[in-house]
Design a protein around this motif. Structure first.
Motif, PDB file in Angstrom:
ATOM      1  N   ASP A 190       0.779 -20.804 -24.427  1.00  0.00           N
ATOM      2  CA  ASP A 190       0.305 -20.939 -23.071  1.00  0.00           C
ATOM      3  C   ASP A 190      -0.422 -22.402 -23.036  1.00  0.00           C
ATOM      4  O   ASP A 190      -1.282 -22.500 -22.236  1.00  0.00           O
ATOM      5  CB  ASP A 190      -0.267 -20.115 -22.676  1.00  0.00           C
ATOM      6  CG  ASP A 190       0.716 -18.656 -22.602  1.00  0.00           C
ATOM      7  OD1 ASP A 190       1.975 -18.996 -22.747  1.00  0.00           O
ATOM      8  OD2 ASP A 190       0.225 -17.587 -22.527  1.00  0.00           O
ATOM      9  N   THR A 191      -0.160 -23.326 -24.082  1.00  0.00           N
ATOM     10  CA  THR A 191      -1.027 -24.614 -24.011  1.00  0.00           C
ATOM     11  C   THR A 191       0.155 -25.687 -24.133  1.00  0.00           C
ATOM     12  O   THR A 191       1.155 -25.530 -24.451  1.00  0.00           O
ATOM     13  CB  THR A 191      -1.817 -24.458 -25.169  1.00  0.00           C
ATOM     14  OG1 THR A 191      -1.290 -24.113 -26.502  1.00  0.00           O
ATOM     15  CG2 THR A 191      -2.973 -23.671 -25.201  1.00  0.00           C
ATOM     16  N   PHE A 192      -0.567 -26.912 -23.801  1.00  0.00           N
ATOM     17  CA  PHE A 192       0.554 -27.927 -23.997  1.00  0.00           C
ATOM     18  C   PHE A 192       1.152 -28.170 -25.307  1.00  0.00           C
ATOM     19  O   PHE A 192       2.113 -28.615 -25.422  1.00  0.00           O
ATOM     20  CB  PHE A 192      -0.019 -29.523 -23.361  1.00  0.00           C
ATOM     21  CG  PHE A 192      -0.416 -29.403 -21.673  1.00  0.00           C
ATOM     22  CD1 PHE A 192       0.382 -28.374 -21.157  1.00  0.00           C
ATOM     23  CD2 PHE A 192      -0.957 -30.383 -21.181  1.00  0.00           C
ATOM     24  CE1 PHE A 192      -0.134 -28.301 -19.747  1.00  0.00           C
ATOM     25  CE2 PHE A 192      -1.062 -30.443 -19.718  1.00  0.00           C
ATOM     26  CZ  PHE A 192      -0.583 -29.319 -19.220  1.00  0.00           C
ATOM     27  N   LYS A 193      -0.042 -28.035 -26.004  1.00  0.00           N
ATOM     28  CA  LYS A 193       0.503 -28.301 -27.805  1.00  0.00           C
ATOM     29  C   LYS A 193       0.353 -26.954 -28.239  1.00  0.00           C
ATOM     30  O   LYS A 193      -0.634 -26.059 -27.942  1.00  0.00           O
ATOM     31  CB  LYS A 193      -0.446 -29.289 -28.426  1.00  0.00           C
ATOM     32  CG  LYS A 193      -0.559 -30.823 -28.040  1.00  0.00           C
ATOM     33  CD  LYS A 193      -1.497 -31.383 -28.565  1.00  0.00           C
ATOM     34  CE  LYS A 193      -1.410 -33.039 -28.852  1.00  0.00           C
ATOM     35  NZ  LYS A 193      -2.625 -33.676 -29.144  1.00  0.00           N
ATOM     36  N   GLY A 194       0.936 -26.860 -29.545  1.00  0.00           N
ATOM     37  CA  GLY A 194       0.917 -25.695 -30.173  1.00  0.00           C
ATOM     38  C   GLY A 194       1.915 -25.541 -31.377  1.00  0.00           C
ATOM     39  O   GLY A 194       3.208 -25.998 -31.165  1.00  0.00           O
TER      40      GLY A 194
END
Lengths: 463, 463
Positions: A190-194
């Protein structure tokens, strides 16, 4: 198996489904079955499903998949049924699992620039909902006003502004997926990066319902451009317009939209709308720049194209916007007395000219009609071949030969058999032309891993 | 097994590898083994490999993998060894398969805006090569001058300008991969768009060498921005700077770079470079806008931040650019008498303030030192916790407690344990905090499918 035995099995199946899904949403009447048997793929007829389930919750999807698994009945998930490759067409005796009623926007988080939606949300509806926050959901297939985001995810749908904003996959951060055994999983972040673990989200995006049923989608939103400028540039012919595409690149402008229409497309538009586009040129580029640099970029583009001899429409007239709306929303291909197949290949950008010339030669050789539009910024072409239905089987055979040759030529240029529509069922015949035995073996292995009993949209997407 | 038996097995292994790889590139001397045993992950010591192979061709990679498969020896692929999670650290008795010599740029196709490279090409070298064409390879990890594109792909590396240009995955179109049995496959498509079959390319990106060895990479290039503007904005504290990040979003500006540095980071920079940043503020935002709208965007940003009380540096002075260079390239964390662990979590953007406040509390609670930098546009934070080495085991225990708590807090806010560094070996301890048993089972299934004998970087990336 006799028809009456079929019927009694189907009734048992329906009864089990009604154990959880409200009976009014477990359909087996003939009209419903016919209605839900087809999508917009180029098939003359479709097999009949046994039952249609109009799911309204994750639990109902889980229940339906579990029932299907126990009975080894195929499940064909479906959004709005606007797919162009037959990926949501019924299989004989299947359960059509319609997700169109799971159409709630669950969350809009403006500060996080994210939204969470159910799969049945119409693409344009999400855009309407996030616009007040100065945000947009970027992927914009031509069907954006009628197609669901779940369907867009299942096919990794493209659209007009992909060259700048990416395809569906690039906007999907996380997915809720019901697996073949009914398990619900949440992939991604639920984050832009991961980057924790394997990218299962990307694996489900574009898998056309063959690995799991997508029941929730977390998307990244982008900033709604503060302004945009649209240009219409008429060229003598397609090679000149394609040179224009490359000139825009050389000027280092990334337009949001860069569409190429050939002369025949202009003629078809003229017939449908009473315009006189074809008289103004043999090919049209529609260009939209956006963002804080929109005017500066449009001016650079205008100059580059005028230098190539294009006639570029005044920005103030609003004509360019009208043409773009036409391109974006025009369907108009449903002519009663013609049989048309719209293709969806992609080639490296530098090969556009050569490929269109090849298409024109094929149309002559096979005596079929042709028009071409292209998301030229992406090298993604939609040639449409057609014949008059009065030409019968002989005409269909010529059409098929032209289609086959057009696919082969795209591959020979380093292209792909499908830029954005998906393989579905229709393009299976060409998949092995693009992907060798090793790739196919791996994909079958993945399918087997996720769906050991082969109940999830079997026979689609992979060979 | 006795040491001499080990040695004799290793000699047999070396002999088999030398059957195809030139003996001068099959290393087993102690210095080489030590040199190649480590990456930049936070481990005090590393296991010893049996052999290091400096591969120079696809065939040599295939041969090495086949030999390893027959002997059931683990293979750890390696680029420049700059990974921060221990994903390229040796396993005891493994073959280190170094790809650093496969460093040719095989093709640059300016009109197609694509390049094909071997995995050992240094990220910055590709950018140097494509710059004359007005193009750039967008993913820019802080290690861009020393890390390889193969390593970037293996970890799905991020960088500073991801918020605008995407992460590594978003620039990778196709891959050549040697599978565990030595088979060479080509995944993806040599076009911007392509949706035929499952997205195996995305599956390999970020898989840290556990599913196959990446030996060729086809990347999409983007336009080199025609210009850029850089701003440095000093705020009283981190909450004020984080409010600035959200204000930039509200103004609908997508900067290419949006970095947040906390007061302790400014202090560390002051000590290292003799600057006086900390006296000018308790937090710094570094912002770079680029493209045709660079000036207009910078002006909008400047105004928004001044309105929040920031002191924004004059654009003409060049100071902002110098600070950004410092941020981009400063390592300076290798202080002899300190033990530092740089973290890499991501949280939803709106949670930045809250999370940094939590980090500060943890540092106090556990009596460890802390500084924080963040790719704030992405919500991707790099907190660094440290102790003085003289504090010994007690200090290390406090450091570990702080780290554990910081990871737990990020997850509680909807974040992830790794935004861009990868799980490697170091972050395995937290992976199950983020991903449940069902996800792990699926990932183990995929691993089993690609690598049935578990020879490819076993025990990394997934649990």
């Amino acid at each position: 198996m006799s028809l009456s035995k079929d019927r009694s099995l189907n009734e048992q199946l329906a009864a089990e489904l009604r154990g959880m899904v409200h009976p009014s949403r477990v359909l087996s009447d003939a009209a419903s079955l016919v209605h839900y048997s087809r999508d917009l793929g180029p098939f003359e007829s479709a097999p009949m499903p046994a039952i249609v389930v109009l799911a309204e919750s994750v639990e109902e999807v889980q229940h339906s998949v579990r029932v299907a698994g126990l009975r080894r009945v195929a499940v064909v998930p479906r959004g709005a049924g606007t797919g162009l490759s037959g990926g949501a067409m019924a299989l004989q005796g299947c359960i059509i699992l319609s997700l169109e009623r799971m159409n709630r926007i669950l969350e809009i988080r403006p500060m996080d620039e994210m939204a969470v939606v159910e799969p049945g949300v119409i693409n344009a509806d999400l855009n309407t909902a996030v616009e007040p926050h100065g945000l947009m959901y970027a992927p914009d297939p031509a069907s954006h006003r009628i197609s669901t985001i779940g369907g867009n995810v299942a096919t990794n749908a493209g659209g007009l502004r992909c060259a700048k904003y990416g395809v569906t996959r690039d906007s999907v951060l996380a997915l809720d997926v019901v697996l073949a055994d009914g398990t619900l999983i949440h992939t991604g972040h639920d984050t832009f990066k991961g980057v924790a673990g394997y990218d299962l989200t990307a694996l489900f995006v574009g898998s056309e319902g063959t690995l799991g049923i997508i029941v929730g989608i977390t998307v990244r939103l982008k900033y709604l451009p503060v302004r945009s400028r649209t240009l219409a540039a008429f060229f003598d012919d397609v090679p000149a317009a394609a040179a224009g595409v490359l000139a825009i690149g050389t000027a280092r402008v990334q337009p949001a939209v860069l569409e190429l229409l050939d002369g025949n497309t202009l003629q078809v538009l003229d017939s449908a709308y009473g315009s006189n586009l074809r008289r103004r040129g043999g090919s049209l580029l529609l260009i939209q720049t956006d963002g804080f640099g929109a005017e500066a970029e449009a001016e650079v583009v205008r100059e580059a194209l005028v230098n190539l001899g294009a006639s570029v429409s005044a920005e103030s007239g609003g004509e360019a916007e009208r043409l773009l709306d036409l391109r974006r929303n025009a369907r108009g291909d449903d002519v009663e007395d013609e049989f048309r197949v719209g293709e969806d290949v992609a080639v490296p950008r530098s090969k556009l000219v050569h490929y269109v010339a090849e298409l024109e030669r094929m149309a002559r050789d096979h005596n079929v009609l042709l028009k071409v539009v292209a998301h030229a910024g992406d090298g993604n072409l939609h040639p449409t071949f057609w014949i008059r239905t009065s030409e019968g089987d002989a005409g269909l055979a010529r059409l098929d030969s032209a289609l086959d040759e057009s696919i082969g030529a795209a591959l020979a240029l380093g292209g792909t058999i499908t830029g954005e529509h998906g393989v579905g069922e229709y393009k299976l015949r060409w998949l092995s032309w693009e992907q060798g035995a090793d790739l196919q073996r791996i994909q079958r292995g993945i399918k087997q891993l996720f769906d050991p009993h082969g109940i999830l949209n079997p026979g689609r997407a992979i060979a």
